[in-house]
Write an enzyme that holds these catalytic residues in place. Structure first.
Site, PDB file in Angstrom:
ATOM      1  N   GLU A   1      -1.742  -5.891  -7.269  1.00 20.17           N
ATOM      2  CA  GLU A   1      -1.206  -4.543  -7.064  1.00 20.17           C
ATOM      3  C   GLU A   1      -1.719  -3.923  -5.755  1.00 20.17           C
ATOM      4  O   GLU A   1      -1.004  -3.256  -5.038  1.00 20.17           O
ATOM      5  CB  GLU A   1      -1.635  -3.671  -8.252  1.00 20.17           C
ATOM      6  CG  GLU A   1      -1.058  -2.280  -8.248  1.00 20.17           C
ATOM      7  CD  GLU A   1      -1.522  -1.471  -9.455  1.00 20.17           C
ATOM      8  OE1 GLU A   1      -2.463  -1.899 -10.152  1.00 20.17           O
ATOM      9  OE2 GLU A   1      -0.927  -0.408  -9.698  1.00 20.17           O
TER      10      GLU A   1
ATOM     11  N   ASP B   1      -0.334   9.063  -6.266  1.00 16.49           N
ATOM     12  CA  ASP B   1      -1.159   9.666  -7.308  1.00 16.49           C
ATOM     13  C   ASP B   1      -2.355  10.521  -6.877  1.00 16.49           C
ATOM     14  O   ASP B   1      -2.301  11.729  -6.837  1.00 16.49           O
ATOM     15  CB  ASP B   1      -1.654   8.562  -8.253  1.00 16.49           C
ATOM     16  CG  ASP B   1      -0.506   7.846  -8.951  1.00 16.49           C
ATOM     17  OD1 ASP B   1       0.629   7.964  -8.464  1.00 16.49           O
ATOM     18  OD2 ASP B   1      -0.723   7.191  -9.978  1.00 16.49           O
TER      19      ASP B   1
END
Ligand code: NAG
Length: 839
Positions: free
Chosen positions: A809, A585
């Site tokens: 995560e 990202d």
């Protein structure tokens, strides 16, 4: 929107525009074209010119139509899995499963029209007003930690859930037999969190069944609203029967007094089940066991009565929804038994009902078998890992397997119109309805399929059960469109859609994603299991088409260079326009996106793909493909070409190349807020100075020769605590980078700008292990770094798991704490392969 929601998503502005267009502009666009054509017909004097123009326009229109069609047309290669591969006849053992990862507990069949079962619960009287109804996994509902202690991906699982004062255990066992997927049993146990609690709470459990039409359900209810059983029939399941047994004390068989309520209606649609139950949970009842004082609770209706109005009074869709509420004081256990007629007739009846002590025994023997098979597969004990580390490994595997879902539905696709940015002018179209059998990164936050995550997931799954991996890869390859593209986020079916804001639903057919599915394919090739090779033979045309699309569609400005399509536009609010297709990202790239960019990570992914595909073609005797792929792989692996395109002499490392300046900053500019300011030096074509994961890619994917002069500098960057080394694993962006820890916009905190991610740490450990075993000037250094990094990563994931009960995560490179969403039982479960040193 919570932190992390933006992960692997299109920029809000871009996505929102696409959906608005769908609603607003759709037909207008076509009118516009017609208008132009009519105008042309009016100009008689310029008839010839105009005719030529009209032809050119219609030619373009045909081309646009053709591209739009191809985007949502399935690839013509034979399927990698036969069309009935999920049917109970062909795969009875996988027909039923916990394939609804986004609910705390539920099972369904692998079918486009499944029978679904699920559990809700509520603690009565804990808070004034309506009790909190638990059903779907949520980030912010206060439930947790929760997750599978054991799950074998096939026939058995045990999950623990903490919810305030309650501790729930949900277990299931399947018993094969017959022609319809066999029998199964559940046990749900509710106990107090702390022993010695004086006032034991009153708890309601809700067991439900949902169908999708064309079935028969015949509930048999006792005088007190107690469901004795449901008999039923569907074409796939044949005749079956559900039996809910009376509650008992945990570990006991004597029935305990419970109060019963029941509700039966048409199926309001899966995303509305929770709301429907909440809206009907509106009457007060008394729970009064003999000899006890009464207690009030909120309940569904007392008696069975068919209703076909939804929560808002509207008429509802097809199918049925039947739910039984059982209310009593904890602690207690309840068994739910599903029996398939053909399995019962085939011998299961003689074995006795799988409930009570028989179920206890079955659960115990499955748990024991799991532990044995786990050690035989991963050798953690043998390798000297501690009992805590072994538990972590079991939990990682179990959560990953328990996260596998079965989805069915239509994705939304924005076609690739051939000219970058021009897809902005077309409408998204529906992809054909398809099934997807896949793991998910997070049950609460990302409960659907993500392409590049799945390649990492299957590295773990295939060590445990190679058949499951073939099933999953086969399903993903079934999503291939005529061009060879697979959408990176798969939002299939109402349940999955309900979890995604509408502006993020559309997948762009011009955008790629790292081809990580080739990692488990490479492992299959290395292992040479005949069943894997048979699968790969069938899958080859699709794998080949997928790779060819990647290699061609993402080609860069010069031969053997590659560029991710779909970077965010250079908006004034963004520090560095993101590159969502890359999977990383907000990792900093060239400050000014342009067609001249060369992306190092993509070039390395393509090189890896060419290598795997050409080896595969050789192995399978696909001579034509081998003749094409072999030379491509060789040129991509040639270090001179990598040097020429990506070695940055001034930086002393590999890098992206593009129109770039380091002189960008976000500065407050009222009233707009933070705005990007570009200073001096102005952007120019150059290598991008952004030391981090991308720098390492030629090493991560083992593309460098052990004697390469560039291996040393990369290892130095990796091992330097000013750059990538942290006591908790390798950080994504060097602490020395100007982008380190920086927000990308006012509303966009850092994501791949320093945090430690397990997928890349796994690749790094694999590479260190690899170079540590090959003769060369850096062999000793690599081996040493491997053991230090491995200890750091395992140590931190274990500490965070022990402290929070979750896998996360990402992890902070500052103090190691878990960040982003949780549970994240996707690629963080690679910690298991790191422990077993299986790369
Ligand atoms: C780099 O970006 C700047 C600012 O957008 C632009 O003016 C310049 O032409 C670009 N240079 C190249 C070589 O693309």
């Amino acid at each position: 929107m919570a932190r992390g929601e933006r992960r692997r998503r299109a920029a809000p502005a871009e996505g929102a525009r696409a959906v608005e267009r769908e609603a607003r502009v759709g037909s207008g666009r076509r009118d516009g074209r017609g208008g132009r054509a009519r105008g042309a017909a009016g100009g008689a004097a310029l008839a010839v010119v105009v005719l030529a123009l009209a032809l050119a326009l219609s030619g373009r229109w045909v081309l646009a139509w053709y591209r739009a069609q191809r985007a949502v047309t399935l690839h013509s290669a034979p399927p990698a899995l036969s069309s009935d591969s999920s049917s109970p006849a062909v795969a009875p053992d996988l027909f039923w499963g916990t394939y609804r990862p986004h609910v705390y507990f539920g099972m369904k069949t692998r079918s486009p029209k499944p029978l679904l079962t699920g559990l809700m619960w509520a603690q009565q009287g804990a808070t004034p007003g309506t009790p909190k109804l638990r059903h779907t996994c949520e980030q912010g509902d206060g439930v947790g930690p929760y997750g599978w202690e054991f799950h074998d991906g096939l026939s058995f699982g045990r999950q623990h859930i903490q919810d305030g004062a309650l501790r729930l255990t949900t277990e299931f066992v399947k018993r094969p037999g017959g022609q319809h997927g066999g029998d199964w049993s559940w046990r749900v146990t509710v106990e107090p969190q702390a022993l010695g609690t004086s006032a034991l709470p009153l708890v309601s459990l809700f067991f439900y069944v949902v169908t999708d039409g064309q079935e028969v359900l015949l509930p048999e209810v006792g005088a007190k609203g107690q469901l004795k059983f449901i008999s039923g029939h569907t074409s796939e399941l044949g005749d079956f029967r559900f039996t809910l047994l009376p509650p008992t004390n945990p570990g006991d068989t004597a029935p305990k007094y419970g109060s019963y309520n029941i509700f039966w209606s048409s199926n309001p649609g899966l995303p509305l089940l929770t709301e429907l139950v909440k809206s009907r949970l509106n009457s007060w009842f008394q729970h009064q066991p003999p000899g006890d004082s009464p207690e009030r609770y909120l309940g569904l209706p007392r008696f069975l009565k068919w209703e076909d109005r939804g929560p808002n009074g509207q008429r509802q869709g097809q199918g049925q929804f039947l739910i039984q509420q059982v209310t009593l004081k904890i602690p207690f256990s309840m068994d739910l038994v599903f029996e398939s007629s053909s399995a019962q007739a085939g011998g299961n009846q003689a074995l006795g009902q799988l409930a009570g002590s028989l179920l206890t025994q079955a659960l115990e023997s499955h748990a024991e078998a799991f532990r044995e098979r786990f050690e035989k597969t991963f050798h953690l004990k043998e390798k000297g890992l501690s009992p805590e580390e072994q538990t972590l490994g079991q939990v990682a595997l179990s959560s990953l397997l328990g996260g596998i879902g079965y989805f069915y539905g239509q994705g939304l696709v924005l076609p690739d119109m051939g000219v970058e940015g021009s897809e902005q002018k077309v409408d998204p179209a529906l992809f054909p309805p398809l099934p997807l059998f896949s793991g998910v990164p997070s049950r609460s936050f990302f409960p659907r399929g993500f392409l590049w995550d799945e390649g990492f997931h299957q590295l773990v799954v295939q060590r445990w059960d190679p058949h499951l991996t073939r099933e999953v890869l086969g399903h993903w390859l079934g999503l291939l469109n005529a061009d060879g593209w697979i959408g990176r986020e798969q939002i299939l079916g109402d349940e999955a859609r309900a979890r995604v804001p509408s502006e993020f639903l559309v997948q762009r057919a011009a955008h790629a994603n790292p081809p990580t599915l080739l990692l488990p394919v490479a492992h299959m090739l290395k292992g040479g299991d005949p069943a894997d090779l048979n699968f790969l033979r069938r899958a080859f045309p699709r794998l080949h088409a997928w790779f060819s699309w990647l290699h061609q569609s993402q080609a860069g400005p010069v031969p053997l260079s590659y560029r991710w399509r779909g970077r965010d536009p250079a908006l004034p609010t963004l520090l560095n326009p993101k590159t969502l297709p890359s999977g990383l990202d907000d990792y900093p790239r060239a400050s000014h996106p342009s067609a001249t960019e060369r992306h190092l990570d993509l070039r390395c992914w393509v090189a890896l793909g060419a290598r795997v595909l050409s080896q595969l073609a050789e192995k399978l005797g696909e001579t034509e493909a081998a003749a094409e792929l072999g030379p491509l792989a060789a040129s991509l692996e040639a270090e001179e070409s990598l040097d020429e395109l990506h070695w940055a002499p001034d930086l002393g490392v590999f890098a992206d190349f593009g129109n770039h300046t380091k002189a960008v900053q976000l500065k407050p500019r009222p009233p707009q807020g933070l705005v990007r300011v570009v200073g001096r030096p102005q952007p120019r074509l150059q290598y991008v100075d952004a030391l981090g994961y991308i720098t390492l890619f030629p090493f991560l994917l083992r593309l460098l020769d052990p004697n390469s002069p560039h291996l040393g500098p990369l290892l130095d960057v990796l091992a330097d605590s000013r750059h990538l080394w942290s006591p908790f694993g390798l950080r994504s962006l060097a602490a020395s980078s100007p982008f380190y820890g920086k927000r990308n916009s006012e509303h966009d905190p850092p994501y791949w700008r320093g945090a430690v991610w397990l997928n890349i740490n796994y690749l790094a450990l694999g590479a260190l292990h690899h170079y540590g075993h090959l003769e060369g000037p850096h062999q000793t250094q690599a081996a040493k770094l491997h053991s230090e990094l491995r200890a750091n990563v395992i140590g931190n994931v274990r500490r965070q798991y022990q402290a929070t009960g979750f896998l996360w995560e990402q992890y902070s490179d500052q103090d190691g704490h878990g960040m982003g969403c949780r549970p994240f039982h996707g690629w963080t479960t690679l910690v298991l392969l790191i422990m077993s040193e299986d790369y």
